[in-house]
Each structure stands twice: as C-alpha cells, then as structure tokens.
Design an enzyme around this catalytic site. Structure first.
Site, PDB file in Angstrom:
ATOM      1  CB  SER A  38      -2.981  -2.610  -4.502  1.00  0.00           C
ATOM      2  OG  SER A  38      -1.590  -2.806  -4.693  1.00  0.00           O
ATOM      3  CB  SER A  52      -0.413  -5.618  -4.878  1.00  0.00           C
ATOM      4  OG  SER A  52      -1.045  -5.400  -3.645  1.00  0.00           O
ATOM      5  CE  LYS A  59      -0.087  -0.619  -7.119  1.00  0.00           C
ATOM      6  NZ  LYS A  59       0.297  -1.904  -6.504  1.00  0.00           N
TER       7      LYS A  59
END
Length: 450
Positions: free
Chosen positions: A154, A178, A72
């Site tokens: 996210s 997220s 990520k």
C-alpha cells in the site's frame, strides 16, 4: 542532479552547508510538479514545508536534518487532510472539517523531530488494504520506468516517488507487505523492521502487526533511515554496516504459506531472480517449505479483523467493493472468532519459530509475479484477493510472526511481456532483532550486483 544522489549524500551536503534545506526542498517540489504522471502524491503541503524550514534547528542537530520527505496518506498530520485513499473519508472530512485539527500521530511527530521536511501526502489504496495503489481519490501510483504498470501497495505512492526521484527516500507502513511489495515492484530497497522495534509504530498490536519502515534506493540509505527511526544517527549506521558480519545459516523457500489453499506458483522470471540472488549470496543454502494448510484462513481472518476496525460512521457505500467485503467480513466476526484468531496467529508464530529454528535467514522471492498493469485487478472481491495473493505470496507471513525482512534488487527482469527490463529482487527474512544482520547481508548483495 541532486535527486540522483543518495539520501546519505544529500544529508552530508546539507550538514556541510554545501546546499541549504530550502534549495533542496525547492528542487524536489519542482520535480514533483514536473512529474504528475507518476501518481505519487495525493496532497502537496508547501505551507507545511515552509514552516518546517523556518523552524529547523542547527545543521546536523538531527539525523535527517533538512531532508525532504512526505507522509503516507494513512498517517495524520495536524491541519492536513488524511484521506486514507477513500471517498468515504473525503466525504466525512468535508462534513466534519474540525477533524483536520486532531493532533498529529506519533510517527509524524518523530519525523519532525528528525528534521525531515514534509512535502505532502503520498498515494495509498483505500485504508491501506490493497497490495496495489489505485483508489478513487487520486490517480494510480505508477511504475516510473513503465507508466502502464502499477507501483504496488500500500506504500505505492511513496515507492513511486522515490523511484522517480521525487523524494530522496520515504517512510511507509507494512501490515502484510506494504513496504516490501511496492519496493520490490519498482526496484527499491524495502525494510520491514520487527514488531516493536520502532517506538512510534501505532499498529504493533493490530491483527497483522503493522510496523514502520523505509523505502530507499540503496541499502545504505535504508540503514540511515532505520538508525534514525530507532533513535540512532549516521554514526550508528556507519558502525553497524562496517561491523564484521557474523556467519549466517541461510535457507531458501520457493513455495509460500498460501499453498495449498491458493494455487500460488511463482512465475519463471521470479525463480530466476531467486537463483540469481542465491548465487550472489554465494552459499549453498538448504531448501525449506513455507506451505501451511491453515495459513490462508488464519491470515485472511486477521485481515478481516484489521479491516473491521474502520470507523462505522463512514459511508460504506462510497467504498471500493473489495474494501466493503473486507470490512463487512471483519464486522461480522464474533468475539469468539476474534479470540480464536488471536490464538491461531500466536500458534502460527510459535510453529514457524520452531520450524525455522536452524537458520538465521530465509531467502524467498520478493514477489510471485512480474509487475502488473494498471487496472488489472478485478472488482470481484474474491478474484481480486486471489490475484493479490498470487502477486505477493511471500510477505504477509512475516507480519504474523513479527520478524524483520528486507527486499533487495538483484537483477532486471527480461522484457518478455514487459516493455523493457525492470529491476527485481528477493526477500531476506531474519529472526527478531536481526535487522542489522539483514542490512549487512543486503549491502553485500548490492555490492555484488554492481
């Protein structure tokens, strides 16, 4: 096709030498190159993958040996740009390229130890502060089944990649939903472990208790990755999933802690999905209320605190208006306000523990709304934040109390205003230490859906 197999099955093929890590890596690299429209990746790292393939130990020597994955873009890998979804960070990286050589973060080192092969960095909104993935440094992360829709956030790039078959599974971070928001948006399983369960979590002491968890296409794959992240292996996952499930006291909630400050009423299709999930569980659970008159202030202040930790040397004028609002609000908090919020977060956790003491699992909708179109979130900070709350009113409270939670697809939303029926799920919230209980319950649900 290889990408249609589960992550578990792909690991078995690798360990049994029916396919090589290099062949599997090349398969996914081609998939990524063929599907840029999904917006899953910010950066591709073929040199990293090549080096890791050359350095792999003996087959099966690590739990996820030879399996492709991606980092990520909020987690730093040495030598690879980490843009945090931000033009301000991109500008600073160009100005100070030596920052690229900072040591990799502990989670990256753990992924390498597990034998994972990193193909790149997955898309994320600016500093991970948004529940949808649209930034100025990459194309939006889109729902693979309907490219007009956002993939959530996210960990939106990670979720889009897994759902589109560009990765076998992914590891995301969750400080307010997220992992669970994008997983629920695109029809994946998303596991948020409890605070402190994954040793390499860097944000357990953050205002909202950021933790690391997997996004997968099945509960079994989530169990495999959870076992690996907690220093276990496939045998641990097999034993735990096969263990006899203890009787669980189950309750459900339709309202959210954001009520009454925000007018959060789940859409009818959301409640229909909840009813479907409860019917699959097969129990007659009690109804509880999560509404809390102070929650909105408590969490929003905690989110301000998290945003306020963004390095002050970055050019705030290059940031998204919502990011600027969150960061500036956090920087304006006095030490007394910060301490008061710490105490309020702790008090809220104690209050919820007492309120929900009679149940082992709380079932809620995974989201408050159907997936939203790309570009639907306004630039006005308050309006933007209100829409994010309405979209995901059920996830953030679990971060504040530090409990585990699992999102599981249980149905497909009827087309309605959507172009086609889309997978949709529910959220299972458990007490500290109940991750395997949630995974066993999730696996039972998954089997009944099929």
């Amino acid at each position: 096709m290889l990408h249609e197999l589960s992550a578990w099955e792909q690991v078995e093929l690798l360990v049994s030498r029916q396919i090589s890590p290099g062949e599997l890596t090349a398969h996914y690299q081609k998939r990524i190159a063929d599907h840029p429209e999904v917006g899953a990746f910010v950066t591709l790292t073929p040199q990293v993958a090549q080096r890791q393939l050359a350095e792999l130990a003996e087959p099966g020597s690590t739990p996820l040996w030879g399996l492709p994955h991606a980092d990520k873009d909020l987690v730093h890998r040495q030598g690879v740009p980490t843009l945090y979804g931000s033009l301000a960070v991109a500008a600073a990286t160009r100005q100070y390229p030596a920052q690229l050589q900072a040591p990799s973060e502990p989670l990256i080192e753990q992924c390498d130890r597990l034998g994972l092969i990193s193909l790149g960095k997955t898309n994320t909104p600016e500093f991970g502060l948004f529940g949808y993935t649209e930034s100025e440094v990459a194309a939006p992360a889109r729902h693979p089944e309907d490219l007009t829709l956002n993939a959530g956030g996210s960990s939106g790039g990670a979720a889009a990649a897994v759902a589109a078959g560009l990765l076998p599974a992914a590891i995301g971070s969750d400080g307010g939903g997220s992992v669970r928001i994008p997983a629920a948006t695109v029809g994946l399983v998303g596991l948020k472990p409890g605070r402190g369960v994954v040793a390499t979590d860097r944000g357990v002491d953050s205002p909202t208790g950021v933790v690391t968890g997997p996004l997968t296409r099945s509960v079994r794959d989530a169990a495999l990755f959870f076992a690996a992240l907690t220093e276990g292996d496939r045998t641990l996952a097999e034993r735990e999933l096969a263990a006899e499930a203890a009787p669980l006291r189950i309750a459900f909630a339709e309202d959210s802690p954001w009520n009454p400050t925000y007018d959060c009423h789940p859409e009818p299709v959301v409640l229909e999905a909840l009813e479907q999930g409860l019917s699959l569980i097969g129990a007659a659970p009690d109804r509880v209320s999560l509404a809390h008159r102070r929650y909105a202030d408590i969490f929003t202040t905690a989110w301000f605190r998290a945003a306020g930790s963004v390095p002050p040397l970055l050019d705030i004028e290059l940031m998204h208006p919502v990011s600027r609002w969150l960061i500036e609000s956090g920087r304006q908090l006095s030490p007394e306000q910060v301490e008061q919020n710490r105490q309020e977060v702790a008090a809220y956790g104690a209050e919820m523990s007492a309120l929900l003491a009679d149940w082992d699992v709380i079932v809620t909708p995974a989201l408050g709304m159907a997936p939203q179109p790309v570009g639907s979130y306004p630039l006005d900070p308050q309006q933007n934040f209100a829409l994010q709350v309405a979209y995901s009113p059920y996830t953030s409270w679990v971060n504040l109390v530090g409990w585990p939670a699992l999102t599981v697809p249980v149905t497909r939303l009827p087309a309605g205003h959507l172009r086609q029926p889309l997978p949709f799920g529910i959220q299972l919230v458990g007490k500290p230490g109940s991750e395997w209980d949630l995974l066993r319950l999730g696996a039972a649900l998954e089997a009944r859906v099929k």
